[in-house]
Structure formats: C-alpha cells, structure tokens
Design an enzyme around this catalytic site. Sequence first.
Site, PDB file in Angstrom:
ATOM      1  N   SER A 255       0.829  -1.214   0.000  1.00  0.00           N
ATOM      2  CA  SER A 255       0.000   0.000   0.000  1.00  0.00           C
ATOM      3  C   SER A 255       0.859   1.258   0.000  1.00  0.00           C
ATOM      4  O   SER A 255       0.336   2.360   0.128  1.00  0.00           O
ATOM      5  CB  SER A 255      -0.897   0.000   1.239  1.00  0.00           C
ATOM      6  OG  SER A 255      -0.108  -0.075   2.410  1.00  0.00           O
TER       7      SER A 255
ATOM      8  N   ASN B   2      -1.129  -2.188  13.749  1.00  0.00           N
ATOM      9  CA  ASN B   2      -2.584  -1.980  13.842  1.00  0.00           C
ATOM     10  C   ASN B   2      -2.944  -0.706  14.605  1.00  0.00           C
ATOM     11  O   ASN B   2      -3.786   0.068  14.162  1.00  0.00           O
ATOM     12  CB  ASN B   2      -3.256  -3.193  14.493  1.00  0.00           C
ATOM     13  CG  ASN B   2      -3.058  -4.453  13.671  1.00  0.00           C
ATOM     14  OD1 ASN B   2      -2.576  -4.384  12.538  1.00  0.00           O
ATOM     15  ND2 ASN B   2      -3.411  -5.603  14.227  1.00  0.00           N
TER      16      ASN B   2
ATOM     17  N   THR C  44     -39.704  26.987  -7.455  1.00  0.00           N
ATOM     18  CA  THR C  44     -39.974  25.650  -6.931  1.00  0.00           C
ATOM     19  C   THR C  44     -40.315  24.821  -8.160  1.00  0.00           C
ATOM     20  O   THR C  44     -40.888  25.351  -9.125  1.00  0.00           O
ATOM     21  CB  THR C  44     -41.156  25.634  -5.928  1.00  0.00           C
ATOM     22  OG1 THR C  44     -42.335  26.048  -6.619  1.00  0.00           O
ATOM     23  CG2 THR C  44     -40.925  26.558  -4.745  1.00  0.00           C
TER      24      THR C  44
ATOM     25  N   SER D 153     -15.680  25.203 -27.652  1.00  0.00           N
ATOM     26  CA  SER D 153     -15.969  23.973 -28.383  1.00  0.00           C
ATOM     27  C   SER D 153     -15.044  23.918 -29.599  1.00  0.00           C
ATOM     28  O   SER D 153     -14.745  24.941 -30.200  1.00  0.00           O
ATOM     29  CB  SER D 153     -17.422  23.975 -28.834  1.00  0.00           C
ATOM     30  OG  SER D 153     -17.581  23.134 -29.955  1.00  0.00           O
TER      31      SER D 153
ATOM     32  N   LYS E 168     -19.517  28.803 -28.603  1.00  0.00           N
ATOM     33  CA  LYS E 168     -19.776  28.191 -27.298  1.00  0.00           C
ATOM     34  C   LYS E 168     -18.827  28.627 -26.193  1.00  0.00           C
ATOM     35  O   LYS E 168     -17.646  28.848 -26.408  1.00  0.00           O
ATOM     36  CB  LYS E 168     -19.667  26.670 -27.426  1.00  0.00           C
ATOM     37  CG  LYS E 168     -20.726  26.090 -28.324  1.00  0.00           C
ATOM     38  CD  LYS E 168     -21.926  25.616 -27.554  1.00  0.00           C
ATOM     39  CE  LYS E 168     -21.627  24.252 -26.998  1.00  0.00           C
ATOM     40  NZ  LYS E 168     -22.739  23.757 -26.223  1.00  0.00           N
TER      41      LYS E 168
ATOM     42  N   ASN F 233     -18.466  26.751 -22.596  1.00  0.00           N
ATOM     43  CA  ASN F 233     -19.012  25.638 -21.810  1.00  0.00           C
ATOM     44  C   ASN F 233     -18.549  25.688 -20.355  1.00  0.00           C
ATOM     45  O   ASN F 233     -17.371  25.909 -20.090  1.00  0.00           O
ATOM     46  CB  ASN F 233     -18.588  24.309 -22.437  1.00  0.00           C
ATOM     47  CG  ASN F 233     -19.158  24.129 -23.834  1.00  0.00           C
ATOM     48  OD1 ASN F 233     -20.271  24.572 -24.111  1.00  0.00           O
ATOM     49  ND2 ASN F 233     -18.396  23.515 -24.709  1.00  0.00           N
TER      50      ASN F 233
ATOM     51  N   GLU G 120     -19.513  21.777 -14.352  1.00  0.00           N
ATOM     52  CA  GLU G 120     -20.030  20.435 -14.674  1.00  0.00           C
ATOM     53  C   GLU G 120     -19.228  19.360 -13.951  1.00  0.00           C
ATOM     54  O   GLU G 120     -19.773  18.376 -13.452  1.00  0.00           O
ATOM     55  CB  GLU G 120     -19.978  20.183 -16.182  1.00  0.00           C
ATOM     56  CG  GLU G 120     -20.968  21.020 -16.979  1.00  0.00           C
ATOM     57  CD  GLU G 120     -20.696  20.908 -18.473  1.00  0.00           C
ATOM     58  OE1 GLU G 120     -21.328  20.080 -19.118  1.00  0.00           O
ATOM     59  OE2 GLU G 120     -19.828  21.640 -18.978  1.00  0.00           O
TER      60      GLU G 120
ATOM     61  N   TYR H 299      -8.573  -6.248  13.893  1.00  0.00           N
ATOM     62  CA  TYR H 299      -8.046  -5.745  12.625  1.00  0.00           C
ATOM     63  C   TYR H 299      -8.166  -6.779  11.510  1.00  0.00           C
ATOM     64  O   TYR H 299      -8.017  -7.976  11.742  1.00  0.00           O
ATOM     65  CB  TYR H 299      -6.571  -5.348  12.783  1.00  0.00           C
ATOM     66  CG  TYR H 299      -5.957  -4.878  11.486  1.00  0.00           C
ATOM     67  CD1 TYR H 299      -6.112  -3.566  11.046  1.00  0.00           C
ATOM     68  CD2 TYR H 299      -5.258  -5.762  10.659  1.00  0.00           C
ATOM     69  CE1 TYR H 299      -5.586  -3.143   9.839  1.00  0.00           C
ATOM     70  CE2 TYR H 299      -4.724  -5.343   9.445  1.00  0.00           C
ATOM     71  CZ  TYR H 299      -4.888  -4.030   9.042  1.00  0.00           C
ATOM     72  OH  TYR H 299      -4.365  -3.616   7.843  1.00  0.00           O
TER      73      TYR H 299
ATOM     74  N   GLN I 239      -7.126  -1.717   5.020  1.00  0.00           N
ATOM     75  CA  GLN I 239      -6.087  -0.975   4.312  1.00  0.00           C
ATOM     76  C   GLN I 239      -6.678  -0.185   3.142  1.00  0.00           C
ATOM     77  O   GLN I 239      -6.115   0.805   2.712  1.00  0.00           O
ATOM     78  CB  GLN I 239      -5.025  -1.957   3.815  1.00  0.00           C
ATOM     79  CG  GLN I 239      -3.905  -1.333   3.004  1.00  0.00           C
ATOM     80  CD  GLN I 239      -2.728  -2.269   2.865  1.00  0.00           C
ATOM     81  OE1 GLN I 239      -1.933  -2.409   3.775  1.00  0.00           O
ATOM     82  NE2 GLN I 239      -2.632  -2.939   1.724  1.00  0.00           N
TER      83      GLN I 239
ATOM     84  N   LYS J 226      -7.552   4.073   2.932  1.00  0.00           N
ATOM     85  CA  LYS J 226      -6.747   5.276   2.676  1.00  0.00           C
ATOM     86  C   LYS J 226      -6.972   5.867   1.283  1.00  0.00           C
ATOM     87  O   LYS J 226      -7.136   7.073   1.136  1.00  0.00           O
ATOM     88  CB  LYS J 226      -5.266   4.962   2.865  1.00  0.00           C
ATOM     89  CG  LYS J 226      -4.745   5.397   4.212  1.00  0.00           C
ATOM     90  CD  LYS J 226      -4.617   4.410   5.301  1.00  0.00           C
ATOM     91  CE  LYS J 226      -3.963   3.134   5.190  1.00  0.00           C
ATOM     92  NZ  LYS J 226      -4.613   2.066   5.935  1.00  0.00           N
TER      93      LYS J 226
END
Length: 465
Positions: free
Chosen positions: A29, A116, A161, A283, A289, A291, A296, A323, A328, A331
């Site tokens: 890891s 641990n 609404t 674009s 355009k 964007n 987004e 444990y 592991q 993370k």
Amino acid sequence: MSNKKKSNEMWGGRFSEKSADLLTKINSSIDIDKRLAFQDILGSKAHVEMLAKMNIITKKTKTKILNGLRKIERELIDGDFTFDNNLEDIHMNIEVRLGEIIGAEAGRIHTARSRNDQVATDFRLWIRKAIEDIEAEISILQVSLVEKADKNIEIICPGYTHLQVAQPVRFSHHLLAYVEMFGRDLERFKQTKERLNECPLGAAALAGTSFPIDRFYTAENLGFRAPMRNSMDAVSDRDFVLEFISDAAITMVHFSRLAEELILWGSIEFDFISLPDSFVTGSSIMPQKKNPDAAELIRAKTGRVNGALLSLLTVMKGLPLAYAKDMQEDKEAVFDVFDTLILVIKISQELIAKMKVKKTNMYNAASNGFSTATDLADWFVRDLDMPFRQAHSLTGKFVELASEKKIKLSELSLSDLTKIEPKISEKVFQILSPEKSVESRNSFGGTASKEIKKQIRFWKRKLNA
Ligand code: ARG
C-alpha cells in the site's frame, strides 16, 4: 535501498519462501499510504518518548531513534526518501530506513505497539489535519458568498420551486442559503474531528500490551483528548473514516447543487450570470460556445465521493473484530475524497468571486411567470378579509386572464379586475411589483432586505470570529 529479503526481516521469521510478486501487488500500500509519512513519524516520536519515560527503553536508545527519525523527516521533505513496494507500507518503510541509519537498535521502536494501532493513530492524525484544511477553505468560500450577497442586496431574481418561477427573491437570499448549507457542513466536520480525537496508540495488535506503557502520555503528546478506552475497538473500527467521507459526500451534494445552478444561470435560456473566461472552455466545432466545464465537473465529482462512501461502507460491513487487512483500503478512498473536495471548494471560490451577475435579466425574469400571484392572493386576504383558499382560487382566475392576454398581472386594468371581483381597488397595483413583493416578505428568515441584512450581520460576525 532494500529488497525482498528486508520485507521478510520484518515478519518472515517462520517463512521459507519469499512473497509472490502477485502478493506484493495486492498487499503493498506504500504508493497510497506514503501520504501518512509525517503522521507516522509524529506517532513514532511520541511512542519512543513514552517508552523512555517509562524506562522500557534507555534514554540513549531514545535519543538515537529520535535522531534517526529526524533524519528521515529531512529526507522526506527533500524528496530523498526511497519508498519500496516490497516493504508493504509506510510503517515498515520508515522502520527499515531507521534500521539503515541507526542499526539494530531501531527494532526497539516497535516495542509495545503494532502496525494496527500505529495505522489507526496515523490516520486519525491525518484526517484531523485534513478537516482543518477543509474548514479553512470552506470558510473562505463563505466569506466570498457573504460579500457577494452584501454587495448585491438590490438585485432581485426569480425564486423557483419545481424549477418554475415561484416568487421573487433577493439574489443575496439565494446566495446566503448556500452559506447556511456550508455552515452545517462545517459543523459536521467539526463534530467528526472532535469524535475522532482519541488515541489508539498502545492498543497494540488488539489486546493491549504487557509493557508498562503510559497511553495518556502519548495521547496528550499527539494532541488527542484521551486514549481510546477499548484496545479492540481502537484497532478495528473505521467509523471515523466513514464519518469523514459522509461529511464530504453531503458537502459535495451541496456543491453539486450550486454548480448546477451556475450552469443553468449561465445558459442562454436563463442568462442570469456569466462565468469567468478562465473557468469555461470553448468547443472545437461550435465557435459561439462557452461551456461551463469546471462547474459540470464539480457536479460530476459528487459521484466519485458518494462512490467512496459506498465502497468503504461495503468494506467495513460484516468484518469480524479486530483488525483485518480489508481496512487498508480505507486510505485511497479518503485521500481521493480529500483531494477532490479541496479542488472543488477552491474552484467554487473562484467561480463565485468572479462570476458576473446580470441584474436586469434577473429582474425581468422575476417579473415574469406571474411571480407575484401569491402577493395578490395575500392582498385579498388582508384587504378584502377573504379566507386564503378563496383568495387563491380568485387569483387563479386573474392569472388565467393575464395569461390569455399575454400580459403581466400588474398590466391587467382595474376594469379587468373589478369585472371578476368588484371590491378590488386601485391600491392592489401597489403590491404587484417584484420590489414590493420581496420587501413584504419580512418574516424572520424571509427575503426582505431587513431580514437579509440580519443574516449578513450574523455571518460576518461568525466568520470574523
Ligand atoms: N498497511 C496496513 C493498513 O493500512 C497497516 C496495518 C497492517 N497490519 C497488519 N496486521 N498487517 O491497514
């Protein structure tokens, strides 16, 4: 440095074969948990100080180990530390390096502890700091939202609404709604930070240790409120991780809604704001355009954070105490959630600070869609003493009439009105403008300027503190 032999030195006493490459691949890891390096050293320093104080190791050994750890710290800062996959994780990477620097004495560092309790401690320290960073960034965004609200109190926009024009509101009111949401997000993170601020160190593998350690000392040294009461709980739960990610997921949901509104407001159909050129893209085929990619992607990254939450809930579900290596996996999810959230907050700060608000377009939209129909109904209740239901139904008739004539409610003539309800007087026209409408909503928390100024004062005081 290092090779497979060293990995076995750490735990391979009874092993006759070295690890398969595939095992190393799934088990290692270090590429992920190297981000815990400084927390790991911090935890080790506290542990070693405690061991010496309790005469479990000598002062001389302590000094040697601390000097070695300091050297490693330097190497990490300078980027000179070599991480080795065969040493599995950050804990063994650092311990092996310590051995290279100070010799066999390094092995005393692992007296009365286990990876641990070590990893649980490192991770609590890391998340504690991460929350502080998030708190700082969200506060900056709140300040920027409050400033924008303060400067633009006169701007009126439609409130929606069902995404249908509902009633006019002050644009500030809309912005301040997000300040409230982010305020609650901060509260949640703060509570998580308080709850996780207990120290697992000294729980050892799961059962505690026979060495006369002082867990209160290490806890205090590391800024924890107290040592965790139950050693099995200390090494086996990751509820603090789940809480952190759920706080982040809820926060991301708020950001996704803000992002969505910026996208809508920036569209030609709404045309309420323009986003800064530095945060929109063009674009490759359509020259006209602009964007809103940044917004987004904020909206989209919510999926990633929600995914991390589901992923870790699933990892933890049904795990027997104490444990297990499954944990592991926590993370990678947390680091990704943190990086994502920080990026999203920083971009939102920019979008809010730099967006241009198109006051007239907002106002025009707020005057359309019969947005003051409720005001008309309220007028019937107040001035003609009509029950609200009846007023609602009567107003519906006027809306229908205005809709047929393709005019606003305020453009109906008095004779149009009196034909349907003879008691209506000239005075009704005073309440049909968006300005009158917002100013009349002066109940606590409403959209009248007096109420908005109260909110702004509240937040300025809170954010200054
Ligand atoms: N890298 C491990 C983790 O993140 C550290 C704990 C390892 N403990 C063990 N018993 N193998 O969970």
